[in-house]
Write an enzyme that holds these catalytic residues in place. Structure first.
Site, PDB file in Angstrom:
ATOM      1  N   LYS A 116       0.817  -1.208   0.000  1.00  0.00           N
ATOM      2  CA  LYS A 116       0.000   0.000   0.000  1.00  0.00           C
ATOM      3  C   LYS A 116       0.860   1.272   0.000  1.00  0.00           C
ATOM      4  CE  LYS A 116      -4.137  -1.901   0.078  1.00  0.00           C
ATOM      5  NZ  LYS A 116      -4.093  -3.373  -0.019  1.00  0.00           N
TER       6      LYS A 116
HETATM    7  C1  LIG Z   1      -5.463  -4.088   0.764  1.00  0.00           C
HETATM    8  C2  LIG Z   1      -6.922  -3.907   0.789  1.00  0.00           C
HETATM    9  C3  LIG Z   1      -7.713  -4.291   1.884  1.00  0.00           C
HETATM   10  C4  LIG Z   1      -7.214  -5.104   3.041  1.00  0.00           C
HETATM   11  O1  LIG Z   1      -6.064  -4.731   3.632  1.00  0.00           O
HETATM   12  P1  LIG Z   1      -5.075  -5.772   4.333  1.00  0.00           P
HETATM   13  O2  LIG Z   1      -4.258  -4.864   5.172  1.00  0.00           O
HETATM   14  O3  LIG Z   1      -4.268  -6.441   3.256  1.00  0.00           O
HETATM   15  O4  LIG Z   1      -5.887  -6.716   5.138  1.00  0.00           O
HETATM   16  C5  LIG Z   1      -9.068  -4.003   1.858  1.00  0.00           C
HETATM   17  N1  LIG Z   1      -9.634  -3.401   0.809  1.00  0.00           N
HETATM   18  C6  LIG Z   1      -8.918  -3.034  -0.266  1.00  0.00           C
HETATM   19  C7  LIG Z   1      -9.611  -2.336  -1.400  1.00  0.00           C
HETATM   20  C8  LIG Z   1      -7.549  -3.305  -0.324  1.00  0.00           C
HETATM   21  O5  LIG Z   1      -6.869  -2.976  -1.421  1.00  0.00           O
END
Ligand SMILES: *Cc1c(COP(=O)(O)O)cnc(C)c1O
Length: 405
Positions: free
Chosen positions: A186
């Site tokens: 992210k």
């Molecule tokens: C990455 C992501 C999540 C979940 O995040 P994690 O930290 O990997 O559990 C939820 N929604 C979207 C749209 C994402 O891209």
């Protein structure tokens, strides 16, 4: 796009603070931690950076969505309207609280089509969950209007759009609650982590307790805490929070680089008349982690992606239609209700119905959509080369198609 591209001395320094005391836990141990409260510091930085009253860190973005829904009172049998294009975590979170995911079509914003949302509302609808995919936002004015009209909760899954804004407000701070993920890929990362942001004190207090076995965090040194309700363990560790603290300070720089690189790539693709770009409800608020674009047909899009691949410029390009993590078409496990534990009957019936639901409007968008991930570390030379090569490959694919190659 991902913060890990800029992992360095700043992250090491924050981590070392924690390693030197050895207090890896975010709560308690007040003396030995020698004044280091990385999770608390990061929560304060989040409220200041994004402009919300409260922030609760957690172990992941998925945990953040689960916790937010629980704190907002979304549970057994409640229908949550969400888009057919998202990351699987969004529906996992809905299922984990006993609620029913209702998937509706996306439009060229790449997220909820407000008209499709309206059509999906039933007496059981409790929550609308827009997912601000690939760095940019849903039409939040339209969705807020619907929520007001039907007294629904607005929960923003802003996991992929850290740093994006809508009409001057940070994505994730506009609904009743919003979430970011800080997983490894992210915009800013903790390794693993997430946050719930809200302006509602009651929702925040519930999130705070729920993520730590229901502790109210009012007693001295944990032992005297009461448990006003049942919780779980979705805590973030001090190690993860320390990394995030270094990363959030770099966010302005990340956003600036994304804006510049996005601009160069977009200018190159704008020379191709067949290309159209994702609709962004507030252009100035796009965090620009991705450049998302369309060709007129699925056939041309496939040809362009194949040509880019042949030219070795696959890296950073996502053809979402064939992607089994992000789009309903390939979520067979969801459509088959393939859960290890028993789903509740309302959930099971709703999932099996997805097998025959008409997603042709989403298909018409996603089958023509390519997103290019914007790297933070491209040199000027690499950026120019990528822009030129992409445009050349796409033009070649289009001219081959025109002459029937
Ligand atoms: C990455 C992501 C999540 C979940 O995040 P994690 O930290 O990997 O559990 C939820 N929604 C979207 C749209 C994402 O891209």
């Amino acid at each position: 796009m991902p913060g890990f591209e800029f992992f360095g001395d700043e992250e090491r320094k924050e981590l070392n603070d924690v390693l030197e005391t050895g207090i890896l836990m975010r709560y308690g141990f007040d003396g030995p931690r020698k004044g280091h409260w990385k999770a608390k510091e990061l929560e304060t930085a989040i409220t200041e950076t994004f402009g919300c009253a409260h922030a609760q860190l957690l172990s992941s973005g998925t945990a953040a969505l689960t916790t937010a829904m629980t704190a907002l009172g979304v549970g057994y049998g409640d229908e949550v309207i969400m888009p057919s294009f998202t990351f699987v975590a969004s529906f996992e979170a809905v299922l984990s609280v006993g609620a029913v995911p209702v998937l509706v079509d996306v439009d060229e914003t790449l997220t909820l089509n407000p008209a499709a949302v309206r059509k999906a509302i039933t007496a059981s609808t409790k929550c609308i969950m827009p997912v601000h995919m690939c760095g940019s936002m849903a039409d939040l004015d339209a969705l807020q209007e619907i929520c007001k009209e039907h007294q629904l909760i607005l929960l923003e899954d802003a996991c992929q759009s850290i740093g994006g804004t809508y009409k001057g407000k940070a994505l994730g701070t506009i609904g009743d609650a919003g979430t970011f993920s800080f997983d490894f890929v992210k915009t800013i990362t903790c390794g693993e982590g997430g946050v719930v942001m809200t302006n509602n004190k009651d929702v925040y207090t519930k999130c705070d307790g729920y993520t730590d076995h229901g502790h109210d965090h009012l007693g001295a040194d944990r032992g005297a805490d009461l448990h006003p309700f049942i919780g779980y363990n979705y805590r973030i560790s001090e190690l993860h929070a320390a990394v995030g603290l270094a990363q959030i300070r770099k966010l302005p720089k990340f956003l600036e680089i994304q804006q510049r690189n996005h601009g160069v790539l977009k200018a190159a693709l704008q020379t191709i008349p067949e290309i159209s770009f994702r609709i962004v409800p507030d252009e100035s608020g796009d965090s620009r982690t991705f450049l998302s674009w369309f060709l007129p047909t699925e056939e041309l899009t496939r040809a362009a992606v194949a040509e880019m691949k042949a030219q070795g410029i696959l890296a950073g390009n996502f053809y979402w239609f064939d992607n089994n993590w992000h789009y309903i078409r390939k979520w067979d496990h969801l459509k088959n209700a393939a859960a290890l534990n028993k789903l509740n009957p309302l959930q099971e019936a709703a999932l099996l119905k997805l097998q025959t639901q008409d997603f042709s409007a989403s298909d018409a968008v996603m089958s023509r959509c390519v997103s290019t991930a914007i790297s933070l570390t491209w040199t000027e030379e690499q950026l120019q080369e990528k822009a030129t090569k992409m445009a050349t490959a796409i033009k070649k694919a289009l001219s081959n198609a025109a002459v029937g190659v």
